[in-house]
Every structure is written in structure tokens, then in C-alpha cells.
Design a protein around this motif. Structure first.
Motif, PDB file in Angstrom:
ATOM      1  N   THR A   6       0.879  -1.235  -0.187  1.00  0.00           N
ATOM      2  CA  THR A   6      -0.037   0.005  -0.150  1.00  0.00           C
ATOM      3  C   THR A   6       1.017   1.261  -0.107  1.00  0.00           C
ATOM      4  O   THR A   6       1.752   1.316   0.875  1.00  0.00           O
ATOM      5  N   SER A   7       0.531   2.254  -0.973  1.00  0.00           N
ATOM      6  CA  SER A   7       1.372   3.386  -1.032  1.00  0.00           C
ATOM      7  C   SER A   7       1.267   4.185   0.033  1.00  0.00           C
ATOM      8  O   SER A   7      -0.059   4.585   0.530  1.00  0.00           O
ATOM      9  N   VAL A   8       2.339   4.785   0.541  1.00  0.00           N
ATOM     10  CA  VAL A   8       2.197   5.680   1.943  1.00  0.00           C
ATOM     11  C   VAL A   8       2.586   7.025   1.480  1.00  0.00           C
ATOM     12  O   VAL A   8       1.582   8.191   1.633  1.00  0.00           O
ATOM     13  N   ILE A   9       3.667   7.600   0.582  1.00  0.00           N
ATOM     14  CA  ILE A   9       3.953   8.745   0.152  1.00  0.00           C
ATOM     15  C   ILE A   9       5.125   8.492  -0.754  1.00  0.00           C
ATOM     16  O   ILE A   9       5.883   7.473  -0.664  1.00  0.00           O
ATOM     17  N   GLN A  10       5.466   9.625  -1.688  1.00  0.00           N
ATOM     18  CA  GLN A  10       6.481   9.590  -2.615  1.00  0.00           C
ATOM     19  C   GLN A  10       7.379  10.683  -2.361  1.00  0.00           C
ATOM     20  O   GLN A  10       7.036  11.743  -1.822  1.00  0.00           O
ATOM     21  N   VAL A  11       8.849  10.344  -2.297  1.00  0.00           N
ATOM     22  CA  VAL A  11       9.808  11.438  -2.048  1.00  0.00           C
ATOM     23  C   VAL A  11      10.408  11.447  -3.207  1.00  0.00           C
ATOM     24  O   VAL A  11      10.649  10.904  -4.303  1.00  0.00           O
ATOM     25  N   GLN A  22       6.200   2.163   0.253  1.00  0.00           N
ATOM     26  CA  GLN A  22       5.181   1.326   0.492  1.00  0.00           C
ATOM     27  C   GLN A  22       5.268   0.559   1.781  1.00  0.00           C
ATOM     28  O   GLN A  22       6.281   0.593   2.198  1.00  0.00           O
ATOM     29  N   THR A  23       4.011   0.017   2.249  1.00  0.00           N
ATOM     30  CA  THR A  23       4.069  -0.922   3.426  1.00  0.00           C
ATOM     31  C   THR A  23       4.753  -2.208   2.837  1.00  0.00           C
ATOM     32  O   THR A  23       4.409  -2.816   1.709  1.00  0.00           O
ATOM     33  N   ALA A  24       5.593  -2.904   3.951  1.00  0.00           N
ATOM     34  CA  ALA A  24       6.168  -3.988   3.703  1.00  0.00           C
ATOM     35  C   ALA A  24       5.656  -5.196   4.367  1.00  0.00           C
ATOM     36  O   ALA A  24       6.074  -6.360   4.197  1.00  0.00           O
ATOM     37  N   LEU A  25       4.747  -5.017   5.195  1.00  0.00           N
ATOM     38  CA  LEU A  25       4.153  -5.919   6.223  1.00  0.00           C
ATOM     39  C   LEU A  25       2.647  -6.093   6.031  1.00  0.00           C
ATOM     40  O   LEU A  25       2.187  -5.195   5.553  1.00  0.00           O
ATOM     41  N   GLY A  26       2.136  -7.096   6.395  1.00  0.00           N
ATOM     42  CA  GLY A  26       0.746  -7.573   6.114  1.00  0.00           C
ATOM     43  C   GLY A  26      -0.177  -6.906   7.094  1.00  0.00           C
ATOM     44  O   GLY A  26       0.126  -6.154   8.185  1.00  0.00           O
TER      45      GLY A  26
END
Length: 807
Positions: free
Chosen positions: A173-178, A215-219
Motif C-alpha cells: 500500500t502506497s504511503v508517500i512519494q519522496v 510502500q508498506t512491507a508487512l501484512g
């Protein structure tokens, strides 16, 4: 750093010979001598091949050496090495940033250059003869470009990024773009090729190496806000495509997990116990129960409900919006003696439920036990109010009804009764203190008041402070104790010439009683009026009756008024009756039966003018007459006052209606100068007083040989004689003024006085003033004034009267 050595002269291939020739230009030989063929004309022009041409040099940025940085060498074919050729440099940075050896054409940079500040410079060079100063070569433009080196590290657009993602989100899930940028040349080498990596934040988040999207890396099971809410992630951007030797920059990303409703509310305990007094009113709070929810905000909002138990109807529960507590309150009156304990089951759940996390455990239950405490309560009546009925002719001490109250407490204390006298100011009723029986203290009359509202108090014997009130409504039942009467005072008339059986009036009746079946009235002629009756009564059967004539003619002169007695009887039991009298007056009527003339007594009693009104009119007339008589007496008394108040007053005064003029000493009455100057007489007209009581008469003629005559309208004329011809102007002026005042309809309604100080010279009548008389007390004859006309006759009477007339 590496330096790049380039050839000094770059020839442009493919150029035509015409482009390389120096037409019209001076050429130099090997020894430095030359001729200008075009000038002298001795030899034809000779095509000469151009000896130098270039377009750009390359220089590496950020040179760190101590010496000037060598760029390249400019060399011309005209330079034979004999030292006669001079190289000249111009353009951007010439002489400051860039210098050239004028003898050999070596080009150097004087300081370290930064491509990120300026990537290229445009310069111009030429060759001249040192001796003559003439150009040996045309001025040519060239560019010095800076070669980029990897001297700038990547820079992020923000030092700190803030991002968020809902908890329990799926992997990826996308969080933010740097985003980062590199100032180096992206078109040359890999100095500006960036690669993103995460240096802090494993294993919860990852970053795309090319785009910088975190992005999130865990479930979902690992990203739980209730376990950890805030994360700090460090992202690194490295140039040279991430290879060794590349430069890097970092940024910090603060990531917060957004709460979702994944936790149901839970009670802190399974059983709650509260107590409440039985006297608690509806809405009284019993207690609060608390449930907790690990979520926050709207996801933690909850509501409570009573789902079961024997106290569902006795208690309510609502949610306190500020504390999210369940508040239990009383909904119905409690009674310890009936039920001392209640048990209810309370349920709590969220107001907003997320279907993804909805399960059987999304609500919680708790048991609440409520005990009722016994309190000393006031007596309780068996009814909320009482309605009692009694006939209006009931005797004193007759019971109207009774009330009943008892102590609801377990002790069952005795109760005594009393009447709240504020509700029975006339003391019409009383109540037995022991059994609550209500009885009469006085007789009642329904026609005065049909209802009586009282309040009865029940008080405990052992505790007088415990008392209660109950309203008692007492209705009086009607009995037929009032006789019917005429609805109004009836007065009518009958014409002298009429018909037998003619209806002259319709009468109706009223009755203060109110029978349940309604009123029923009967009308008849009274027995005393049946003998020699001139009128009859006909009952219409609808509570009205008609008055009819029994003969065809009546005489106003013989009898002008008839009194007709009518008996009115009601239809209730016991039957009541009364006799009403109808007044009939005999009047003269026209052919249409309209009244034309009645006797004075009939007119005085005509409709619309009552006896009271006539008396009031008569009293007003008497008062007005008395006022007129009083004012007349006062006026006569004022007229009889003596003309001369004091005989010792040495001034002559002529008084009329209490208006006193000045004597001979009055110098402000009139200016004699006006008499000597008739032209100024017009100015006196503005100050002349007006009269409203003088009716114009014929022109006044003044004798010239008789005694001096006083002027009309209050004017005193100066004496005039035949010998005083020089005073004709004065006489003419006075005559004119007297005539104007006599003919003036707007003159004031009183006699005015104008005193002339000038009496005339040589008057045979001498002065009229008493000051000049031999004796002021001597008798004088004023009867001659009567000969002057009706206006002076009153004056003669006043002055000729004796003193006794004014005493």
C-alpha cells in the motif's frame, strides 16, 4: 582531475577556398614584410589560404591545481616564430577568467570554475602585427565548455516528509512519494542518475528505487495502530546509479498509522451495583458505567442499551458524549415497599461499525443491580384528585364526600386531614381530621358560584413535615329556587286608533336556575288585571308571549299610561313564578301606525332616554343657571363701584369699567405735538385702540359756541371757542379721530381714554380740570351734557349723580 590538451588550430574541412582566402586583407611574408597589392595596383590580388580556424575548447570544472589551468593553444599560419605576431583575446571572462599569452597563443583559466554556475563561455580571438597593429587574421569566435564532474550530491525537496496510511493495510500500500534532484549534468555520464533506498524503517516499509514511492512491507496483522502508531523512515538517494564513488543525500519520513474501527468496546467489569432512594424523581441519575475502546475518535464512540431485566421499565440509560460513559437514570417512581431490588442487563457497542472487522465479539454485556433505599414518605392519597357534588340547598354540616390517604412506609403512621384555608377563604367547608369526611360550614348558592375548588392536606401524626395535598372539586347541583323574570324592562305604546287583537309587544323571560331539561316558561295575565283589562296575553309556546289589544280605540286624554301585569311561571319542580309589569303608553299615530305624539311623561320615558339621563340633564341645567346668575351678580357689583375712589386725589380721572386713565400729570398719554402737526396724525392710527361695541352713527357736529363737550368713545376734547381761530387744526384733528372711533366696527369692547394736554388758548369755558376750580368740593351742573346727544346722556347721569349714589 584530468586535463585535456587540444590542437591549437582546427581547420574546418569542406570549406571552399573562397572562404579561406583573405580578400582585400594585408598578407605578411615570412620576414614580416608585405605589400598591399590592392592599394598600389602593381600586382593583382593573390588568393591566400586561411591559416587558422576553431570553434570550441573543453575545460574540466573544479580544477584544484595551484597554477593556471591550461586550456589550449591558439596558433596562426602567419606566425613564423619571429615574434612579430600578437594574439589578442576578448569576450566573456577575457582578462579575468581567461588569459592568453600574446606571444605564443597559449590559453589558460585563472581560477577554478563551476559548471553548475556557468556551463560555457563565448570568447573571441584575433592576430595582429606588433609593428603595424594591423590584423593578420579576422576576429574569430569560439566557445569554452566546462566538462561536468560528480561534485554535487542529491538533494530532497523536503527535509522532513509526513505521511500516513490506515492500519491493517495490505502489503504494497502506497504511503508517500519522496523526490530528490542532482545539480550535475544529466546528459553527461551518470553523475545525475539517482537510485532510492531505505536506510531506516525495515521491515515495515520499502521504497521504489526509481520513483521514490514508499510502500508498506508487512501484512495487516503486523501493522496495528494499537501496538505502534508512529514510524520514522530514512530514505537515501545516491547518484552514479548507485555505484561506488557516488554521492548521496537522505531525508526523514514520519509515517502515522490511521486508526480503523478494529476493536469493540469492553466493560471494565461484568457486574455493577448501585443504590437509589425511593424518593428519587424521574430523571435522577443512579450511576455511571464505563466501557473502554482501544480505538480513537469516532471509532471509539459507543452507545448503551438495556436489553433485559426486571428493571427495564423503571430505568433508562444514555451515553455521556464527553466521557463516553453510560448514565443510568430513574424513569418511573420507585417504591421500596413494593420492590427493593432491580436487575438489568446492559449492552454496549460502537456507533460506527467497520464491516471488515464485524464479528460476534463486536459488542459486550454487563449486569447492573440497583437497590432501592427506604425513605420516610409523605401520606399518599388514593386518588390524584376528587370530584364531589352537593345540592345548593344542603344544610350546614351535611357531608359532601370524603378523601383517603395512607402512609406508604412500612410503619403505616396515622394520618390527619385538614383544609388549606388559602383555597377556602370564606370557610365554606371543613374536613374531619380522622376519617377525611368533607362537610359544609355554611349554606351555598349555586347562582353565586357553581364550583368550589379546595385543597385538602394529609399529614403524618409523628412527623408533621411529611404532608401531601390533593385538589377537591365540588360542584353545586341546581334546584329550582329562583322565579323567572322579564328578560328586560318592557315599555311600549299603543295608538289611539288601533285594532282589537293587535300585537303591540313580544316579551321573553330569564331564570337564574339551570334545569337539566332546559327552561320552559308560561305567560298569563295576572288575576288582578283580568277585570276590565284593556290588553290580553298570548303565550307563544316558545318561551315568549305577545301582548295584544282588547279594543279598537284608546284616548290619550282619558288615560295616557296602562300597566299590564304578566305572570311568568317556570316548568320545573317546585314551580316558581313572578309577576312582571309592562308599561303601555297611549300615543297619537299616523296612518302607518308610527308614533307622532305622546304625553310628556310618555316622551320622557321614550326608548333611548332613561329616567337617570333626564335627571342628569336637569341637574346640568340647574348648575348652568346658577353659574349665569352668579356671573350676573358679580358684573353688577363691579358696575356699581364709585368712579372716583378718593376725593383727595388731585388728578382728574375719567374711569370707565375699571379702566383708569392718567390725569393732567400723565405726560405719556398723548403727545401734544401731534395736535400741532396734523401731518403726523396718520402715524397715530397704528397705535389707536380698536373698539367693538360702538355702532356707527351720523357724523358728529360739534358746536363752536357752547361749553366744551367731551369727545365720544372716551375722548376728552379740548375747549373750542369762536375766538380761538388759531386752533382750528386741533379741532379738525379731534373731530376726525372721534368720527373714526365711532365708525370703527373692530374697536375694543370698552371705552378708551385719550387725554390731550393741550386745552386751547383763550377758551371761554376755561379748563375742565378740577385743579383750576375755585373749590373742588363745589357742586357742578353736568346736565348740559344731555343736550349733546344720547352718547353723552350716560356721562351726564354719572357726573350729575349725588355722592350717596355711590355709597
Amino acid at each position: 582531475m584530468r586535463t585535456i590538451s587540444l590542437a591549437v588550430v582546427w581547420l574546418c574541412l569542406g570549406l571552399s577556398l573562397d572562404a579561406l582566402s583573405l580578400r582585400g586583407r594585408r598578407t605578411e611574408t615570412a620576414d614580416g614584410e608585405g605589400t598591399e597589392a590592392s592599394v598600389r595596383g602593381e600586382k593583382p590580388l593573390k588568393r591566400v589560404r586561411r591559416g587558422w580556424m576553431w570553434n570550441q575548447f573543453f575545460l574540466q570544472e573544479e580544477y584544484t591545481g595551484s597554477d593556471y589551468q591550461y586550456i589550449g593553444k591558439l596558433q596562426s599560419d602567419q606566425d613564423n616564430g619571429n615574434g612579430l605576431v600578437k594574439y589578442i583575446l576578448s569576450g566573456e571572462g577575457a582578462g579575468t577568467i581567461f588569459v592568453i599569452d600574446e606571444n605564443n597563443g597559449d590559453l589558460h583559466a585563472t581560477r577554478r570554475l563551476d559548471r553548475e554556475e556557468k556551463g560555457s563561455y563565448i570568447l573571441k580571438a584575433t592576430v595582429v602585427n606588433k609593428r603595424t597593429g594591423l590584423k593578420l587574421e579576422p576576429e574569430t569566435e569560439f566557445i569554452v565548455k566546462l566538462h561536468d564532474i560528480n561534485d554535487n550530491e542529491p538533494q530532497f525537496s523536503k527535509e522532513v516528509y509526513v505521511g500516513s496510511v490506515p492500519e491493517r493495510s495490505d502489503i504494497g500500500t502506497s504511503v508517500i512519494q519522496v523526490t530528490a534532484t542532482d545539480a550535475d549534468d544529466s546528459m553527461y555520464g551518470s553523475s545525475a542518475r539517482l537510485v532510492y533506498s531505505i536506510s531506516q524503517g525495515h521491515p515495515y516499509f520499502s521504497v521504489d528505487p526509481k520513483t521514490g514511492v514508499i510502500q508498506t512491507a508487512l501484512g495487516p496483522g503486523d501493522m496495528d495502530r494499537e501496538q505502534r502508531e508512529h514510524y520514522q523512515v530514512v530514505i537515501e538517494a545516491k547518484d552514479m546509479a548507485g555505484q561506488r564513488g557516488g554521492l548521496s543525500g537522505t531525508t526523514v519520513v514520519n509515517i502515522t498509522l490511521i486508526d480503523v474501527n478494529d476493536n469493540p468496546p469492553r466493560f471494565n467489569q461484568s457486574v455493577y451495583t448501585f443504590r437509589v432512594p425511593e424518593s428519587a424523581k424521574s430523571g435522577t441519575s443512579v450511576g455511571r458505567i464505563l466501557a473502554t475502546d482501544r480505538d480513537i475518535g469516532k471509532n471509539a464512540e459507543m452507545y448503551f442499551t438495556i436489553v433485559s431485566g426486571d428493571g427495564m421499565d423503571m430505568f433508562d440509560i444514555f451515553t455521556d458524549k464527553d466521557t463516553q460513559e453510560g448514565v443510568i437514570s430513574v424513569s418511573k417512581p420507585l417504591d421500596f415497599e413494593k420492590k427493593p431490588w432491580y436487575t438489568v442487563e446492559i449492552q454496549v457497542q460502537n456507533t460506527q461499525v467497520d464491516p471488515r472487522f464485524l464479528s460476534a465479539g463486536s459488542r459486550d454485556m454487563a449486569t447492573v443491580r440497583i437497590g432501592v433505599d427506604d425513605v420516610d414518605e409523605p401520606p399518599l392519597f388514593d386518588k390524584a384528585s376528587y370530584l364531589m357534588e352537593v345540592k345548593e340547598d344542603a344544610a350546614v354540616a351535611v357531608a359532601v364526600g370524603s378523601v383517603s390517604a395512607m402512609d406508604p412506609d412500612g410503619g403505616r403512621n396515622m394520618v390527619k386531614y385538614s383544609i388549606d384555608r388559602r383555597t377556602d377563604m370564606d370557610r365554606l367547608f371543613n374536613v374531619h381530621p380522622g376519617n377525611g369526611s368533607v362537610f359544609l360550614l355554611r349554606t351555598l348558592d349555586r347562582e353565586e358560584s357553581a364550583w368550589h375548588n379546595i385543597s385538602i392536606i394529609a399529614t403524618e401524626f409523628n412527623n408533621p413535615r411529611q404532608n401531601s395535598h390533593v385538589p377537591v372539586y365540588i360542584r353545586l347541583l341546581d334546584i329550582n329556587d329562583n322565579a323567572p323574570t322579564f328578560a328586560t324592562i318592557y315599555e311600549t305604546f299603543v295608538c289611539e286608533r288601533t285594532k282589537a287583537g293587535q300585537r303591540i309587544q313580544t316579551v321573553s323571560a330569564i331564570d337564574a336556575d339551570e334545569p337539566s331539561t332546559g327552561h320552559k316558561f308560561f305567560f298569563s295575565l295576572a288575576p288582578e288585571g283580568t277585570h276590565r283589562s284593556n290588553f290580553t296575553v298570548r303565550d307563544n309556546g316558545d318561551n315568549t308571549a305577545g301582548i295584544l289589544t282588547r279594543r279598537a280605540s284608546y284616548s290619550r286624554l282619558h288615560q295616557s299610561v296602562y300597566l299590564v301585569p304578566v305572570v311568568i311561571t317556570d316548568g320545573d319542580y317546585p314551580m316558581q313564578s313572578s309577576t312582571g309589569t309592562l308599561t303601555v303608553r297611549v300615543c297619537t299615530c299616523d296612518r302607518e301606525g308610527n308614533m307622532e305624539l305622546c304625553n310628556a311623561e310618555a316622551l320622557s320615558s321614550s326608548p333611548g332616554l332613561s329616567t337617570g339621563a333626564l335627571i342628569a340633564i336637569l341637574l346640568c341645567a340647574i348648575i348652568l343657571l346658577m353659574i349665569v346668575v352668579l356671573f350676573t351678580a358679580l358684573k353688577r357689583q363691579r358696575k356699581q363701584e364709585p368712579l372716583i375712589i378718593s376725593k383727595e386725589d388731585v388728578r382728574d380721572n375719567v374711569v370707565s369699567y375699571n379702566d383708569e386713565g392718567g390725569g393732567e400729570e400723565d405726560t405719556q398719554a398723548f403727545d401734544i405735538g401731534a395736535l400741532r402737526h396734523p401731518d403726523a396724525a396718520a402715524a397715530l392710527e397704528e397705535s389707536a385702540k380698536q373698539r367693538r361695541d360702538i355702532i356707527p352713527t351720523d357724523t358728529l357736529l360739534y358746536p363752536s359756541h357752547r361749553r366744551p363737550a367731551p369727545a365720544t368713545a372716551g375722548f376728552i376734547m379740548p375747549p373750542v371757542s369762536m375766538a380761538s381761530r388759531d386752533n382750528g387744526d386741533v379741532r379738525e384733528f379731534i373731530n376726525q379721530r372721534v368720527l373714526e372711533n365711532d365708525c370703527n366696527l373692530t374697536a375694543p369692547p370698552y371705552d378708551s381714554l385719550a387725554t390731550y394736554a393741550y386745552e386751547g388758548a383763550g377758551s371761554v369755558a376755561e379748563s375742565l380740570s378740577s385743579l383750576g376750580s375755585a373749590s373742588s368740593e363745589g357742586e357742578q351742573d353736568y346736565h348740559y351734557l344731555s343736550d349733546w346727544g344720547p352718547r353723552f346722556r350716560k356721562l351726564a347721569d354719572l357726573y350729575g349723580a349725588d355722592d350717596s349714589d355711590f355709597s
